[in-house]
Design a protein around this motif. Sequence first.
Motif, PDB file in Angstrom:
ATOM      1  N   LYS A  48      44.475   8.732  -8.264  1.00 61.07           N
ATOM      2  CA  LYS A  48      44.455   7.796  -9.395  1.00 61.07           C
ATOM      3  C   LYS A  48      45.835   7.665 -10.022  1.00 61.07           C
ATOM      4  O   LYS A  48      46.311   6.561 -10.308  1.00 61.07           O
ATOM      5  N   LEU A  49      46.459   8.810 -10.249  1.00 57.61           N
ATOM      6  CA  LEU A  49      47.778   8.785 -10.879  1.00 57.61           C
ATOM      7  C   LEU A  49      48.803   8.084  -9.997  1.00 57.61           C
ATOM      8  O   LEU A  49      49.586   7.260 -10.473  1.00 57.61           O
ATOM      9  N   TYR A  50      48.789   8.415  -8.714  1.00 55.80           N
ATOM     10  CA  TYR A  50      49.776   7.791  -7.838  1.00 55.80           C
ATOM     11  C   TYR A  50      49.526   6.295  -7.700  1.00 55.80           C
ATOM     12  O   TYR A  50      50.461   5.494  -7.717  1.00 55.80           O
ATOM     13  N   ASN A  51      48.268   5.922  -7.545  1.00 59.68           N
ATOM     14  CA  ASN A  51      47.952   4.496  -7.432  1.00 59.68           C
ATOM     15  C   ASN A  51      48.335   3.748  -8.700  1.00 59.68           C
ATOM     16  O   ASN A  51      48.817   2.613  -8.650  1.00 59.68           O
ATOM     17  N   PHE A  52      48.089   4.389  -9.838  1.00 60.91           N
ATOM     18  CA  PHE A  52      48.501   3.784 -11.102  1.00 60.91           C
ATOM     19  C   PHE A  52      50.009   3.572 -11.125  1.00 60.91           C
ATOM     20  O   PHE A  52      50.501   2.514 -11.510  1.00 60.91           O
ATOM     21  N   ALA A  53      50.748   4.589 -10.696  1.00 60.83           N
ATOM     22  CA  ALA A  53      52.204   4.485 -10.659  1.00 60.83           C
ATOM     23  C   ALA A  53      52.640   3.398  -9.695  1.00 60.83           C
ATOM     24  O   ALA A  53      53.486   2.552 -10.021  1.00 60.83           O
ATOM     25  N   ASP A  54      52.054   3.397  -8.515  1.00 59.09           N
ATOM     26  CA  ASP A  54      52.457   2.447  -7.490  1.00 59.09           C
ATOM     27  C   ASP A  54      52.135   1.019  -7.908  1.00 59.09           C
ATOM     28  O   ASP A  54      52.928   0.096  -7.698  1.00 59.09           O
ATOM     29  N   CYS A  55      50.967   0.823  -8.506  1.00 58.94           N
ATOM     30  CA  CYS A  55      50.586  -0.513  -8.965  1.00 58.94           C
ATOM     31  C   CYS A  55      51.484  -0.985 -10.106  1.00 58.94           C
ATOM     32  O   CYS A  55      51.646  -2.185 -10.317  1.00 58.94           O
ATOM     33  N   SER A  56      52.039  -0.032 -10.856  1.00 61.72           N
ATOM     34  CA  SER A  56      52.907  -0.382 -11.988  1.00 61.72           C
ATOM     35  C   SER A  56      54.363  -0.480 -11.574  1.00 61.72           C
ATOM     36  O   SER A  56      55.215  -0.795 -12.401  1.00 61.72           O
ATOM     37  N   GLY A  57      54.660  -0.195 -10.303  1.00 59.97           N
ATOM     38  CA  GLY A  57      56.045  -0.185  -9.867  1.00 59.97           C
ATOM     39  C   GLY A  57      56.808   1.003 -10.412  1.00 59.97           C
ATOM     40  O   GLY A  57      57.989   0.892 -10.742  1.00 59.97           O
ATOM     41  N   LEU A  58      56.157   2.144 -10.541  1.00 60.72           N
ATOM     42  CA  LEU A  58      56.769   3.317 -11.148  1.00 60.72           C
ATOM     43  C   LEU A  58      57.031   4.403 -10.119  1.00 60.72           C
ATOM     44  O   LEU A  58      56.459   4.403  -9.037  1.00 60.72           O
ATOM     45  N   HIS A  59      57.881   5.361 -10.507  1.00 64.94           N
ATOM     46  CA  HIS A  59      58.132   6.523  -9.654  1.00 64.94           C
ATOM     47  C   HIS A  59      57.487   7.750 -10.282  1.00 64.94           C
ATOM     48  O   HIS A  59      57.531   7.935 -11.492  1.00 64.94           O
ATOM     49  N   LEU A  60      56.910   8.589  -9.431  1.00 65.21           N
ATOM     50  CA  LEU A  60      56.172   9.749  -9.899  1.00 65.21           C
ATOM     51  C   LEU A  60      56.984  11.022  -9.683  1.00 65.21           C
ATOM     52  O   LEU A  60      57.468  11.269  -8.580  1.00 65.21           O
TER      53      LEU A  60
END
Length: 586
Positions: free
Chosen positions: A203-215
Amino acid sequence: SELIRGFLLSGMPCLSSCSPGLLALMAPGLALMATFSLPSQAGDRRALPVEKPPGVKGRTLILLDVNTKSPVRIISENFLSLQLDPSIIHDGWLDFLRASLMCLASFCLGGEGCTTLAFSSVGREIHHPGSLAISLFSFPFAVDIVRSDIALDKQKGCKIAQHPDIMLELQREKAAQMHLVLLKEQFSNTYSNLTLTARSLDKLYNFADCSGLHLIFALNALRRNPNNSWNSSNALSLLKYSASKKYNISWELGNEPNNYRTLMGRSVNGSQLGKDYTQLRSLLQLIRTYSRAHLYGPNIGRPRKNVIAFLEGFMKVAGGTVDAVTWQHYYIDGRVAKVTDFLKTRLLDTLSDQIRKIQKVVNTYTPGKKIWLEGVGMTSAGGMNNLSDSYAAGFLWLNTLGLLASQGIDVVVRHSFLDHGHNHLVDQNFNPLPDYWLSLLYKRLIGPKVLAIHVAGLQRKPRPGRVIRDKLRIYAHCTSYHNHNYVRGSITLYIINLHRSRKKIKLAGTLRVKIVHQYLLQPYGKDGLHSKSVQLNGQPLAMVDDGTLPELKPRPLRAGRTLVIPPLTMSFYVVKNVNALACRYR
């Protein structure tokens, strides 16, 4: 891209799932709408006053110039980043990462919970002995309210589930109960185990990826072997799982390791943590996906004498292992803070001495190594309602940004975006708080190049972020290249006026004949400095709807106009079309 910590997420523009008017806080390349202006007032045409001898009272017109030939510092494009407290796993907010949050922020999972975080690939809770933490009690509500919130489909894009109001209300009640538990843990220095399941990580990674963010993920440093070396078995499980999913993640190990004995009853010294980081680097190099992954640390607390000794021990062993050296800073105890504390110049200046201490150690062992303030809050202990989440807290926050940039700190990570306390930028109704709007303006207007300013009669040499009479603070940068409302070569000033009277500033040099756009932030409503709402140039700021930010409308000031800074305010001024040599190129 922008950064975030613990889970440190870094921002890029919102995807098509964001509504057209929606501009993410961490998005670097989005246009600022400038279609509205308030009526201008008459300018001050009086001649510059003659400088009076010391001790003679009188209003002073400040003459301000900026060195536009070359920058004095260049900071990261990711300079302003945000942290997400790990309590979102505990209290259920992880299931409510939705469109409005996706377009509001980038995230980081950090804080005390990082020290007790364990990973389970099969979804069951792990109570490992390494953390020495205990659970105070179990909660009388379901662990998961929503089965699936974010589904990532590379072909179809990101689909974000919307939650009925009743579910959000249940979640707020759940989070309120967890807030009491977390406070109790904090005051007793006993922390419950926190488990991140594979589903939660997805969930966290998908949220980051969908937002164009780096984790950026903080691994648990408190799983120890009998000889006190780091037990990496749990981390290896997480690394293998993440690699199997091809997740692009950066890493760190633990959180405030100098406090482990106080917090967890387990002590780790700097040289031992350095060996642990070396072990982690070797582990990453064995996994192809992460052989070149970034590694950050040691994320120490306030640099007192014992903490400096800890950092020295770490740098001797692992200074070359990390990509940036990190530390944390919280200004005051949130349990005893008063609104007047946020107006004290002495408090604003405490950070400067800490920066010098950290830089001295880092430059001794690894000259030129980047430094991050990876965890900063206006108050500790979760903050205080109507104070650390109010307009007054912004004075500390904006001065922190200016001070760090002027002294060459590469990245600052704000604690926290959404959590159980009162240091956050967004409340539990997903409404932005004053520091959010301040951060949003900063991201929209401020570029990475820091410029020196010169104030006539008050200093001899141009210096960045010069404090003028302590209570009037002025910083200057090249305007963000990503803001397409302003051509390259424009510059942006940001000003903090802690005086209880207005101040007047006259621009000099090439700036004096340029049009200026004003972005004046003031408290909105009857609560004054305690207000949780703000107005921009007299217009209240609020979300247009659940997923759309308002336009940030500047007020144009004619060329040559005196800048009048109201008392107890923060403001940004874009000086247009200066054609500053320092700002023409990236």
